[in-house]
Design an enzyme around this catalytic site. Sequence first.
Site, PDB file in Angstrom:
ATOM      1  CE  LYS A 199      -3.382  -2.888  -0.071  1.00 49.89           C
ATOM      2  NZ  LYS A 199      -4.156  -3.462   1.184  1.00 49.89           N
TER       3      LYS A 199
HETATM    4  C1  LIG Z   1      -5.134  -4.681   1.465  1.00 54.56           C
HETATM    5  C2  LIG Z   1      -6.518  -4.667   1.387  1.00 54.56           C
HETATM    6  C3  LIG Z   1      -7.019  -5.192   2.642  1.00 54.56           C
HETATM    7  C4  LIG Z   1      -6.556  -5.794   3.874  1.00 54.56           C
HETATM    8  O1  LIG Z   1      -5.717  -5.162   4.567  1.00 54.56           O
HETATM    9  P1  LIG Z   1      -4.479  -5.804   5.365  1.00 54.56           P
HETATM   10  O2  LIG Z   1      -3.730  -4.919   5.822  1.00 54.56           O
HETATM   11  O3  LIG Z   1      -3.725  -6.664   4.303  1.00 54.56           O
HETATM   12  O4  LIG Z   1      -5.270  -6.864   6.163  1.00 54.56           O
HETATM   13  C5  LIG Z   1      -8.386  -5.050   2.557  1.00 54.56           C
HETATM   14  N1  LIG Z   1      -9.266  -4.450   1.757  1.00 54.56           N
HETATM   15  C6  LIG Z   1      -8.418  -4.028   0.316  1.00 54.56           C
HETATM   16  C7  LIG Z   1      -9.444  -3.527  -0.839  1.00 54.56           C
HETATM   17  C8  LIG Z   1      -7.242  -4.271   0.312  1.00 54.56           C
HETATM   18  O5  LIG Z   1      -6.666  -3.815  -0.533  1.00 54.56           O
END
Ligand SMILES: *Cc1c(COP(=O)(O)O)cnc(C)c1O
Length: 400
Positions: A199
Amino acid sequence: MPVHEKTLALHGGAPVRSTLLPYGRQEIDDDDVAAVVETLRSGWLTTGPKVAEFEAAAAEVAGAAHAVAFSSGTAALHGAAFAADLQPGDEAVTTPLTFCATANSILYQGATPVFADVSDDTLNVDPAEVRRRLTPRTKAIFAVDFAGHPADLDALSEIAAARGLVLVEDACHALGAEHRGRRVGGLAAMTVFSFHPVKHVTTGEGGMVTTNDAALAARLRLFRSHGIDVEAHQRQAAARWRYDMVALGNNYRLSDIACALGVSQLRKLPANLARRRRVAERYTAAFSKIEGVRTPAVRAEALPAWHLYVIRLVPEVLRADRDDVLAALRAENIGVNVHYIPVHTLRYYRERFGYKGGEYPVAEAAHAVEITLPLFHAMTDADTDDVVAAVDKVIAHFRR
Ligand SMILES: *Cc1c(COP(=O)(O)O)cnc(C)c1O
């Protein structure tokens, strides 16, 4: 741009790149390392000053009054489902074109995720489809800002207000994105972010919920720490040993170590967003000229954060399907990926809810032709040129 051999690497030709360009990657600088080391030496490892500092910084960046840190984006989504008071018998409408964690968070509360198809342009949940899926049991809408393009927040907010539903925005792709000039984070009842390494900003693992509602923020804090009414550090400060557990919560806390990294990373968000926007602009300029490739749409009211750059192939003009093109791009050392396998077609959802495929035609059609190209802030213009050259080479080969 260098002239590359025309033979696909898949067929023994020279690849466009000699090393793999990943689809996403974090960047950790010396000051990130120094920030973590300082916290390791500070005496606070968890739930100390860095959590509060990271929450305050995230609230400011997201334009929200409150921010509550969680141990992952998934835990933050679960917190939002709890704070929205989802219970067995309740339904929440969500998109099938997302990471499974979005829908799973509804299931964790014993409620039922009800999928609504997406709009063909943005691949965000279509408000008209959401309306069609509402029942007297609907309590919430879980929208996703697909690829970093904000969901259709005007229409979704209107539905939520008219029906008394809680609008949760999964903005795990969209830290820094804007809707009508306002940052996502304070526009829905709750907005959820992830700090996974792919991210925009990372804490290793981590997540956050932002909200303007003090009561929701209090419920999120309660849920994050076992449903206990006073956090340990507050008890320590007040020399109090007595506490009560008033709800069934969990240990979803994010450590001070992680938050120290988060504070340092968040400072780089503006540069990081600018870089991602530049790569996206270069991609769109180049791919608009390539027949057989459809570039991502951007609506007038949106300024995307560009977590992902997802192209769609135009099958009518190609002699190959998505998997062939994807394999050919991989062979050229371009780290392509697919976002997402529609959640209702995953085995658990098929077996539990009886989905057969075909229920969400727009999402399923998009999935069949989509390819995610590399996009991360440390990408250079030369990396971008390599991706363009590889797409050009592969599509030219497969064009009718
Ligand atoms: C990355 C992501 C998540 C989950 O996040 P984590 O930190 O990996 O638990 C949930 N929803 C979306 C759309 C994501 O891209």
